[in-house]
Design a protein around this motif. Structure first.
Motif, PDB file in Angstrom:
ATOM      1  N   LEU A   1      57.820  38.041  49.742  1.00  0.00           N
ATOM      2  CA  LEU A   1      56.651  37.442  50.391  1.00  0.00           C
ATOM      3  C   LEU A   1      55.521  37.251  49.393  1.00  0.00           C
ATOM      4  O   LEU A   1      54.746  36.293  49.495  1.00  0.00           O
ATOM      5  CB  LEU A   1      56.182  38.312  51.566  1.00  0.00           C
ATOM      6  CG  LEU A   1      57.161  38.481  52.728  1.00  0.00           C
ATOM      7  CD1 LEU A   1      56.445  39.099  53.929  1.00  0.00           C
ATOM      8  CD2 LEU A   1      57.794  37.151  53.134  1.00  0.00           C
ATOM      9  N   ILE A   2      55.433  38.147  48.404  1.00  0.00           N
ATOM     10  CA  ILE A   2      54.448  37.958  47.335  1.00  0.00           C
ATOM     11  C   ILE A   2      54.737  36.652  46.611  1.00  0.00           C
ATOM     12  O   ILE A   2      53.825  35.864  46.325  1.00  0.00           O
ATOM     13  CB  ILE A   2      54.479  39.144  46.351  1.00  0.00           C
ATOM     14  CG1 ILE A   2      54.075  40.426  47.064  1.00  0.00           C
ATOM     15  CG2 ILE A   2      53.566  38.880  45.157  1.00  0.00           C
ATOM     16  CD1 ILE A   2      54.175  41.673  46.190  1.00  0.00           C
ATOM     17  N   THR A   3      56.002  36.411  46.297  1.00  0.00           N
ATOM     18  CA  THR A   3      56.381  35.155  45.638  1.00  0.00           C
ATOM     19  C   THR A   3      56.018  33.958  46.504  1.00  0.00           C
ATOM     20  O   THR A   3      55.492  32.946  46.012  1.00  0.00           O
ATOM     21  CB  THR A   3      57.887  35.140  45.332  1.00  0.00           C
ATOM     22  OG1 THR A   3      58.241  36.321  44.622  1.00  0.00           O
ATOM     23  CG2 THR A   3      58.262  33.921  44.505  1.00  0.00           C
ATOM     24  N   ALA A   4      56.283  34.058  47.803  1.00  0.00           N
ATOM     25  CA  ALA A   4      55.977  32.951  48.709  1.00  0.00           C
ATOM     26  C   ALA A   4      54.483  32.678  48.767  1.00  0.00           C
ATOM     27  O   ALA A   4      54.046  31.514  48.733  1.00  0.00           O
ATOM     28  CB  ALA A   4      56.506  33.267  50.104  1.00  0.00           C
ATOM     29  N   TYR A   5      53.663  33.732  48.843  1.00  0.00           N
ATOM     30  CA  TYR A   5      52.215  33.526  48.903  1.00  0.00           C
ATOM     31  C   TYR A   5      51.673  33.020  47.567  1.00  0.00           C
ATOM     32  O   TYR A   5      50.724  32.227  47.530  1.00  0.00           O
ATOM     33  CB  TYR A   5      51.524  34.816  49.334  1.00  0.00           C
ATOM     34  CG  TYR A   5      51.792  35.172  50.783  1.00  0.00           C
ATOM     35  CD1 TYR A   5      51.657  34.223  51.789  1.00  0.00           C
ATOM     36  CD2 TYR A   5      52.216  36.439  51.145  1.00  0.00           C
ATOM     37  CE1 TYR A   5      51.931  34.525  53.114  1.00  0.00           C
ATOM     38  CE2 TYR A   5      52.489  36.763  52.467  1.00  0.00           C
ATOM     39  CZ  TYR A   5      52.341  35.799  53.447  1.00  0.00           C
ATOM     40  OH  TYR A   5      52.614  36.088  54.754  1.00  0.00           O
TER      41      TYR A   5
ATOM     42  N   ASN B   1      54.703  45.428  37.050  1.00  0.00           N
ATOM     43  CA  ASN B   1      55.042  44.186  36.351  1.00  0.00           C
ATOM     44  C   ASN B   1      55.746  43.166  37.242  1.00  0.00           C
ATOM     45  O   ASN B   1      55.692  41.966  36.977  1.00  0.00           O
ATOM     46  CB  ASN B   1      55.933  44.483  35.142  1.00  0.00           C
ATOM     47  CG  ASN B   1      55.178  45.173  34.029  1.00  0.00           C
ATOM     48  OD1 ASN B   1      53.966  45.020  33.902  1.00  0.00           O
ATOM     49  ND2 ASN B   1      55.895  45.929  33.214  1.00  0.00           N
ATOM     50  N   PHE B   2      56.409  43.640  38.289  1.00  0.00           N
ATOM     51  CA  PHE B   2      57.230  42.722  39.086  1.00  0.00           C
ATOM     52  C   PHE B   2      56.409  41.769  39.957  1.00  0.00           C
ATOM     53  O   PHE B   2      56.763  40.592  40.060  1.00  0.00           O
ATOM     54  CB  PHE B   2      58.255  43.508  39.894  1.00  0.00           C
ATOM     55  CG  PHE B   2      59.307  44.122  39.018  1.00  0.00           C
ATOM     56  CD1 PHE B   2      60.379  43.367  38.567  1.00  0.00           C
ATOM     57  CD2 PHE B   2      59.204  45.441  38.601  1.00  0.00           C
ATOM     58  CE1 PHE B   2      61.346  43.910  37.732  1.00  0.00           C
ATOM     59  CE2 PHE B   2      60.157  45.999  37.763  1.00  0.00           C
ATOM     60  CZ  PHE B   2      61.230  45.234  37.324  1.00  0.00           C
ATOM     61  N   PRO B   3      55.291  42.204  40.564  1.00  0.00           N
ATOM     62  CA  PRO B   3      54.471  41.206  41.266  1.00  0.00           C
ATOM     63  C   PRO B   3      53.931  40.120  40.342  1.00  0.00           C
ATOM     64  O   PRO B   3      53.861  38.950  40.731  1.00  0.00           O
ATOM     65  CB  PRO B   3      53.335  42.059  41.851  1.00  0.00           C
ATOM     66  CG  PRO B   3      53.921  43.419  42.007  1.00  0.00           C
ATOM     67  CD  PRO B   3      54.837  43.579  40.833  1.00  0.00           C
ATOM     68  N   ARG B   4      53.573  40.476  39.107  1.00  0.00           N
ATOM     69  CA  ARG B   4      53.111  39.457  38.154  1.00  0.00           C
ATOM     70  C   ARG B   4      54.264  38.536  37.757  1.00  0.00           C
ATOM     71  O   ARG B   4      54.069  37.338  37.554  1.00  0.00           O
ATOM     72  CB  ARG B   4      52.503  40.118  36.912  1.00  0.00           C
ATOM     73  CG  ARG B   4      51.145  40.734  37.173  1.00  0.00           C
ATOM     74  CD  ARG B   4      50.431  41.099  35.893  1.00  0.00           C
ATOM     75  NE  ARG B   4      50.300  39.995  34.952  1.00  0.00           N
ATOM     76  CZ  ARG B   4      49.436  38.999  35.079  1.00  0.00           C
ATOM     77  NH1 ARG B   4      48.633  38.951  36.132  1.00  0.00           N
ATOM     78  NH2 ARG B   4      49.378  38.050  34.173  1.00  0.00           N
ATOM     79  N   ARG B   5      55.459  39.114  37.634  1.00  0.00           N
ATOM     80  CA  ARG B   5      56.648  38.298  37.353  1.00  0.00           C
ATOM     81  C   ARG B   5      56.846  37.241  38.444  1.00  0.00           C
ATOM     82  O   ARG B   5      57.240  36.099  38.171  1.00  0.00           O
ATOM     83  CB  ARG B   5      57.856  39.233  37.271  1.00  0.00           C
ATOM     84  CG  ARG B   5      59.230  38.614  37.011  1.00  0.00           C
ATOM     85  CD  ARG B   5      59.968  38.156  38.249  1.00  0.00           C
ATOM     86  NE  ARG B   5      59.950  39.057  39.378  1.00  0.00           N
ATOM     87  CZ  ARG B   5      60.894  39.949  39.662  1.00  0.00           C
ATOM     88  NH1 ARG B   5      61.922  40.092  38.889  1.00  0.00           N
ATOM     89  NH2 ARG B   5      60.796  40.686  40.768  1.00  0.00           N
ATOM     90  N   ASN B   6      56.530  37.614  39.701  1.00  0.00           N
ATOM     91  CA  ASN B   6      56.764  36.705  40.819  1.00  0.00           C
ATOM     92  C   ASN B   6      55.937  35.431  40.727  1.00  0.00           C
ATOM     93  O   ASN B   6      56.362  34.369  41.176  1.00  0.00           O
ATOM     94  CB  ASN B   6      56.472  37.419  42.137  1.00  0.00           C
ATOM     95  CG  ASN B   6      57.461  38.537  42.424  1.00  0.00           C
ATOM     96  OD1 ASN B   6      58.494  38.633  41.765  1.00  0.00           O
ATOM     97  ND2 ASN B   6      57.147  39.375  43.383  1.00  0.00           N
TER      98      ASN B   6
END
Length: 364
Positions: A243-247, A216-221
């Motif tokens: 970095l996921i959030t940045a991309y 769930n946390f990458p989708r939250r990003n």
């Protein structure tokens, strides 16, 4: 008797649409696009619904959500300061409508009006150094004083420091959660979550009771970056979720900033990678604000604000009718990047507001 049964029925229609396992967010958006509202979806016949969803999804929708979850959600919403914010609601954050997969519904606790204000995200390592946490809090405080609501993910380390800095400034902070809105995670940040619920805002797209899950946390990003005009990464290892959030921010056409560090520090390697790939290197809040057409003193004391001739020209071009950046470019002769910076500044001043569809209008 319910003083407003229509609102209660609308809420039930949204919960029926969004709480059914097997009806994906993409299917929910297709249904909303086809029928206009959750209530219209609920009233539609099966043959009309079948044009927008598989038979399995249609059967799941007709079966409906777990009644116990619906009742628990209604009870949660009945408490002060808690809101359901669906697509189409005037309170729904306009920037999220610009991303490829906006959530059909949001659960909010706290100052829901913050969702309409210009926002900036600050993220970074859970295992922050003391200096990194200090930098995150200082940048957040300065940007909050300058008019940006600070968005982060309620994690330990840099996220928590960013939220504290946002709360210390004038514009407060929004935490996007990777759990249901009724579950504060991590437990060490329960007190901070309470402060955000009281003076900022907690936000989740997930049903109540959703526990922490690494998926769930990458989708939250994507929501952290989607809400924001830009994202600052303070400390991050090469495999950091930051970095996921940045991309995600880059894919959403948001600006990305990074603070450099020692070449020997693991928590600096992710930031250095972003800088090599085009992220803007920043050393103080002024470096961020200048990208949005704003000027202030650095370090963060003695903040100054300004409006220039280009801002005046933009105000002259804007009317009560909503205009896109392309239309404003034709009227003013300004480039899109310059317009975006000026519009952010004017929105912070309260003279311009953004509306769904990436359009802007002057506030009377």
């Amino acid at each position: 008797m319910d003083p407003n049964p229509f609102l209660h029925d609308e809420t039930l229609a949204w919960l029926r649409l969004t709480l059914v396992p097997g009806v994906s967010a993409g299917t929910q958006r297709r249904l909303l696009a086809a029928f206009g509202s959750a209530a219209s979806v609920a009233a539609a016949p099966d043959d009309a619904l079948a044009a927008c969803m598989t038979q399995a999804a249609l059967q799941a929708y007709r079966h409906g959500p777990d009644p116990a979850l619906v009742e628990r959600t209604l009870a949660w919403l009945a408490e002060p300061g808690r809101s359901l914010v669906p697509m189409g609601d005037a309170r729904y954050p306009a920037p999220l409508l610009q991303i490829s997969d906006p959530p059909p519904i949001l659960y909010a606790q706290g100052r829901v009006e913050l969702l309409a204000r210009p926002a900036f995200a600050i993220v970074g390592s859970r295992n922050a150094t003391p200096l990194g946490a200090e930098d995150a809090q200082r940048f957040a405080r300065s940007l909050s004083e300058a008019g940006f609501v600070i968005v982060s993910g309620l994690a330990l380390g840099i996220d928590a420091a960013a939220h504290r800095g946002g709360l210390e400034g004038a514009s407060s902070s929004i935490a996007v959660m990777g759990t249901g809105a009724d579950i504060f995670y991590p437990r060490r940040n329960v007190k901070l979550a309470g402060e955000l619920a009281a003076r900022g805002c907690l936000l989740s797209e997930l049903p109540l009771g959703t526990p922490p899950d690494r998926l769930n946390f990458p989708r939250r990003n994507r929501l952290i970056s989607g809400l924001a005009r830009g994202v600052l990464v303070v400390e991050a290892a090469l495999q950091s979720g930051s970095l996921i959030t940045a991309y995600e921010a880059l894919h959403q056409n948001r600006d990305v900033f990074a603070i450099p560090g020692s070449i020997h520090a693991t928590v600096s390697k992710g930031c250095h990678k972003l800088i090599k790939e085009g992220a803007k290197l920043v050393e103080c809040a002024d470096d961020v604000l200048s990208e949005f057409g704003m000027a202030n003193a650095c370090p963060d004391s003695g903040i100054r604000r300004f409006a220039d001739a280009q801002g005046d020209a933009l105000l002259t071009a804007l009317t009560s009718a909503a205009l896109s950046i392309d239309e404003l470019a034709q009227r003013t002769g300004l480039e899109a990047a310059t317009l975006a910076a000026r519009l952010t500044w004017l929105e912070i001043q309260g003279t311009v507001q953004s509306i769904p569809g990436a359009r802007f209008q002057r506030v009377k």
